[in-house]
Design an enzyme around this catalytic site. Structure first.
Site, PDB file in Angstrom:
ATOM      1  N   LYS A   1       0.781  -1.378   0.041  1.00  0.00           N
ATOM      2  CA  LYS A   1      -0.006   0.000   0.039  1.00  0.00           C
ATOM      3  C   LYS A   1       0.887   1.154   0.287  1.00  0.00           C
ATOM      4  CE  LYS A   1      -3.898   1.822   2.476  1.00  0.00           C
ATOM      5  NZ  LYS A   1      -4.963   1.887   3.823  1.00  0.00           N
TER       6      LYS A   1
ATOM      7  N   SER B   1     -10.097   2.289   2.631  1.00  0.00           N
ATOM      8  CA  SER B   1      -8.992   2.872   1.839  1.00  0.00           C
ATOM      9  C   SER B   1      -8.051   2.021   1.055  1.00  0.00           C
ATOM     10  CB  SER B   1      -8.320   3.899   2.683  1.00  0.00           C
ATOM     11  OG  SER B   1      -7.274   3.404   3.555  1.00  0.00           O
TER      12      SER B   1
ATOM     13  N   SER C   1     -10.307  -0.142   7.068  1.00  0.00           N
ATOM     14  CA  SER C   1      -9.846   0.244   5.596  1.00  0.00           C
ATOM     15  C   SER C   1      -9.117  -1.085   5.063  1.00  0.00           C
ATOM     16  CB  SER C   1      -8.514   1.206   5.741  1.00  0.00           C
ATOM     17  OG  SER C   1      -9.358   2.528   5.491  1.00  0.00           O
TER      18      SER C   1
END
Lengths: 503, 495
Positions: free
Chosen positions: B78, B158, B182
């Site tokens: 990420k 997210s 997330s």
């Protein structure tokens, strides 16, 4: 513990146009913690390094970087708290104080608003022998210093040096117990002295290691006493905070100016605004730093990157056990043990190194004499060359040796001063020098008598005068000293001259 | 044989150890898959050279017989993780051009275990979002579709890039971070496993901060076993993160027995929301039945302060974010606005931040600034902190009563269409986190496990919440649920 009795000084009174006014002053002193590394990073704290060379990622607030508390800085704060007879909070916590400034990379300063590491304490502010003010300490908290913005290197750009960013500071907050400009300066002097004894701050005001924010308000005579009885601030006037003072002289001048400014406002029927002000040493005045619209809202909240700081009583006790003798104790002990005046004791204990030097000189010798020689001769001589005691070319043992020669009667006070200069500039063993250079005092009464007889024989007119006026005997003593190159024992010369003149 | 990029970590590990494949081969398969999946917009920065270099090193290590479970496994990272010398922007324009000089602890731990980084994954800007529509790199597309309907769907957020990449087999697994859901919400939206560990289990050092007291990194994997393997490599005490726990990391995989007989599973009544789709209701009931069939004892429990969790979260998280994001000021790194004649430092801040931050980030910075401001602090921030303490107490009490894990839906719906929520009240979007935020507020471990498909053929997941520091036990319960649900669906490849 030894203690010297003292009286409380009278508060400073300023005469206004209409009436007398008193001052109420509280200080927030920012003391840079003596530590090799910063409060939350391993970066060095060395002063004067190349700009931006002592900067860890976390100091520059790089994304994802986290603070880790430096245990040594915590120990230093605890040490300071103990040295100020303050309560140590075993649980404290860090908060973020949020504001934007280029030299504040994180956009917040990590500080301790809600739970400081040190609570209430007090210090005794000396205002001269037998006069002192007890000033209460409200709290001490640990916080990060900001960096430095540099605006004068380029006409179009500002630069930022982050070397100081994240260096540990202790903010030492006093109660409003200080009652005049001189007391405020004396408070800083005393605080600085204690911190230096403790080794928790070098107290270097020029380098910014010690800076003070001064809160000043005025009140009518009697109002302060009502505040003290009730601890109700409404008895006091509105305060203004003068930021970032780094000289004792400016602190006094700024307070004096600020008090008069406030008196003028109040006597003119106005109201003092609570605000932050800056002192301009060139103009000798304070001026408002920012308007109300620009007033910061720091949005304090607990720093989520740090757990509450928990310390153990046993750890605090270990630190307490390692505390050095502090100035008040040392001063009292010097007065008692060495029979010196409180004034001399104050001078000798101003710096721990001075006190240690004196003690070595005075141990087993006459304290008063040691004090005289250390203060008047040695300090005087060092001052001439702008040296401090750590740079003294003369050791305590050498000075002690000189004092021993005086005590034994081997040299006179005058010769001792010559010897002092020789040892100071050339070094060497005082007794050896006296021996080698024939500086030993003549105590042989036969030799002195011969010299006196000679002088008397050569100056019959003076002898007649002296017989009428015994005070003129001094002239003969002087002549004898001159004839013996100063080496005659003055006490013996005096006695023999008196005897001969009266016969 | 399955494509190499479609393998699980466990499968790949076994093949690697047997010498039946190589890390280089796995890595090349993934790099090829990534190349063909540009339309998903999951990877925003590829690091093929680094990946192959790491793969070769892993192969050497494997050949030497000293290879931890993650050795040679190609991963997506990420963009919130700072990776040394590789762009790390938290999907924000304000970090344009930023390449850290340091490696986050979690990625370093993975690399030390021999893992391979394929590149950086898209996400919502600063991890603020539930649909991956706030990224400076543009939306991530969910590899799943509603049957033949070509409407692009959100992978959730997210960690949308991580979810999409794992579901589409662009990597074997990915790192995610979870501040309010997330990891778990996107995992549920794409039919994979997503684990948010106990707060403090994984170091936050080197992860761009959103809300420091809530942020936690975790694995996003194809199976529960993979989550156990990968968490073992990510976790561990880090003296650089003061909130990292100094606890040993157990062998989580070894705890996967699938035996949950005698375990007590709580079903919290407060998670039955008004207007919840019946499909979610049904899924939840099925999950309950599966765990019961596996020998667990099911009890109805109450977590009375649940309804205050979302408001409390949307005070605390923005408050911390407003402070954490203050450092993006254009002074030291990232974007700096072009200034006009006469502009000073204030203009530099204002223009830089106006240009660099997206709308959702700005909204949260403003909310956070507001709730911390003088006069509102007690009404908002302090009250939210008290609510947080009550929420934690709710959990403490049910755990004290002997509950081992709590079963809830992971999301209130299946994945929705990109753009479908654009005009909605932001609060509608925030409701995506309704089942997940309590876990962050209480610092607990939570895992989303895919358990079924809805009528449109989209995956749905259930969430299990465990006791603090007992991820092993939680993973085992999830393992039993996974086995019972038998979810094996994959999105039909259309990209």
């Amino acid at each position: 513990m030894l203690d010297l009795s003292f009286e409380t000084p009278k508060p400073k009174v300023i005469q206004g146009a209409a009436q007398d006014w008193e001052l109420v002053i509280g200080l927030e002193v920012h003391a840079q913690v003596s530590s090799n590394a910063k409060l939350f990073s391993g970066a060095s704290t060395t002063f004067g390094a190349e700009p931006n060379s002592n900067v860890a990622f976390v100091d520059a607030a790089m994304p994802g970087m986290l603070p880790v508390i430096n245990e040594f800085c915590v120990a230093q704060a605890v040490r300071t708290g103990l040295g100020l007879n303050a309560e140590i909070n075993l649980m404290s916590a860090f908060d973020r104080k949020n504001y934007f400034y280029p030299d504040l990379p994180q956009g917040y300063q990590i500080s301790q608003l809600y739970h400081p590491i040190v609570g209430e304490g007090e210090i005794l502010v000396d205002m001269g022998p037998g006069v002192a003010r007890r000033v209460r300490i409200e709290r001490i908290h640990l916080e990060q210093d900001a960096g430095k913005s540099i605006h004068d290197m380029d006409p179009h750009m500002s630069f930022v040096d982050l070397n100081r960013t994240g260096v540990a500071l202790m903010e030492i907050v006093s109660r409003p117990d200080i009652r005049g400009p001189e007391e405020a300066a004396a408070y800083v002097v005393k605080l600085r002295q204690i911190l230096r004894y403790l080794g928790t701050c070098d107290g270097n005001m020029q380098n910014g290691s010690l800076r003070a924010d001064v809160n000043v308000s005025i009140c009518e005579p009697g109002a302060y006493e009502r505040y003290q009885e009730t601890q109700d601030f409404s008895h006091l006037g509105t305060r203004c905070e003068i930021k970032n003072m780094n000289s004792m002289r400016f602190i006094q001048a700024a307070i004096e100016y600020e008090a008069r400014r406030q008196i003028k406002i109040v006597e003119g029927g106005g109201k003092v605004d609570q605000e932050t002000r800056l002192y301009d040493p060139d103009k000798g005045e304070t001026r408002s730093m920012r308007s109300k619209e620009e007033a910061h809202d720091y949005r304090y909240f607990p720093c989520p990157d740090l757990l509450p700081l928990e310390i153990e009583q046993a750890w605090v006790d270990d630190i307490a056990a390692s505390l050095p003798e502090l100035p008040d104790e040392k001063k009292a002990r010097f007065v008692t043990d060495f029979g010196i005046t409180e004034y001399d004791a104050s001078v000798l204990t101003a710096e721990a190194e001075n006190a240690a030097f004196f003690e070595e000189v005075a141990r087993g010798r006459d304290g008063k004499m040691a004090a005289n020689w250390v203060i008047n001769e040695l300090f005087g001589r060092l001052k001439k060359e702008d040296h401090d005691i750590t740079e003294s070319p003369m050791s305590a043992a050498q000075l002690g040796g000189i004092l021993d020669l005086i005590a034994k009667g081997d040299i006179s006070g005058k010769i001792a001063k010559d010897l002092f200069e020789i040892v100071y500039t050339e070094g060497g063993d005082p007794a050896g020098i006296v021996e080698a250079r024939g500086m030993k005092q003549v105590t042989d009464t036969g030799a002195i008598e011969a010299a006196v007889d000679q002088i008397i024989a050569d100056n019959p007119a003076q002898v007649e005068k002296a017989k009428e006026n015994p005070k003129l005997a001094g002239w003969f003593v002087g002549q004898v000293m001159k004839a013996t190159g100063g080496k005659a024992n003055p006490k013996a010369v005096n006695e023999i001259v008196a005897k001969k003149l009266s016969s | 044989m399955t494509d190499l990029n479609a393998l699980t970590i466990a499968e790949a590990r076994d093949l690697l150890r047997k010498g039946e494949t190589t890390s280089v081969a796995l890595t090349e398969a993934c790099l090829g898959a990534i190349e063909g999946a540009g339309v998903l917009n999951a990877f925003v920065h590829n690091t093929p050279e680094l990946a192959l270099e790491q793969a070769r090193a892993a192969d050497a290590r494997l050949a030497g017989g000293d290879a931890p479970a993650m050795c040679g496994i190609p991963l997506g990272i990420k963009d919130l993780f700072c990776t040394k010398g590789v762009p790390s922007q938290a999907a924000s324009a304000i970090l344009n051009g930023f390449k850290p000089e340091y490696e986050s602890t979690v990625t370093q731990n993975l690399f030390d275990a021999g893992a391979v980084m394929l590149g950086k994954l898209n996400m919502d800007e600063f991890a603020m979002g539930s649909s991956n529509e706030t990224s400076t790199y543009g939306n991530v597309v969910n590899p799943w579709r509603r049957g033949n309907d070509e409407t692009p769907l959100t992978p959730g957020g997210s960690s949308g890039g991580s979810a999409s990449a794992v579901a589409a087999d662009l990597c074997l697994a990915a790192t995610g971070t979870d501040t309010g859901g997330s990891i778990r919400q996107p995992a549920a939206f794409v039919g994979i496993t997503g684990l948010k560990p106990t707060y403090g289990r994984c170091s936050r050092w080197g992860i761009v901060a959103f809300a420091s007291s809530l942020d936690q990194a975790g694995p996003m994997t194809k199976t529960v076993r993979d989550a156990a393997i990968m968490l073992g490599a990510m976790a561990g005490h880090d003296p650089m993160d003061s909130t990292s726990a100094d606890l040993p990391v157990p062998d989580f995989e070894a705890m996967l027995t699938g035996d949950i007989r005698g375990k007590t599973i709580g079903i919290p009544k407060e998670y039955r929301m008004d207007g919840m789709p019946d499909e979610i209701e049904t899924l939840w009931a099925e999950g309950r039945a599966m765990l019961e069939d596996a020998g667990a004892k099911i009890v109805d429990i109450s977590l009375p302060h649940t309804k205050y969790a979302l408001p409390a979260y949307y005070v605390i998280a923005p408050a911390e974010a407003s402070s954490n994001l203050a450092r993006y000021d254009g002074v030291r790194y990232g974007h700096r606005a072009k200034l006009s004649q006469g502009d000073g430092i204030t203009e530099m801040y204002e223009k830089t931040r106006a240009e660099g931050f997206g709308a959702e980030v700005k909204r949260r910075v403003m909310i956070g600034t507001y709730v911390l401001s003088a006069g509102f602090y007690d009404a908002y921030y302090n009250r939210a902190r008290r609510v947080r303490a009550l929420i934690k107490r709710d959990f403490d009490e049910v755990f004290a009563q002997g509950v081992d894990a709590i079963l809830t839906p992971a999301t209130p719906s299946a994945a929705f269409g990109l753009g479908e929520m654009t005009d909605a009240d932001p609060v509608q979007m925030y409701l995506n986190d309704v089942f997940t935020v309590t876990v962050n507020l209480a610092g607990l471990p939570g895992i989303a496990v895919p358990t079924g498909l809805d009528r449109q053929g989209l995956p749905l997941g259930l969430q299990l919440i465990g006791r603090p520091w007992e991820e092993g036990d939680l993973l085992n319960t999830a393992y039993a649920l996974e086995a019972a649900a038998g979810f094996v669906s994959k999105p039909a490849k259309w990209w």
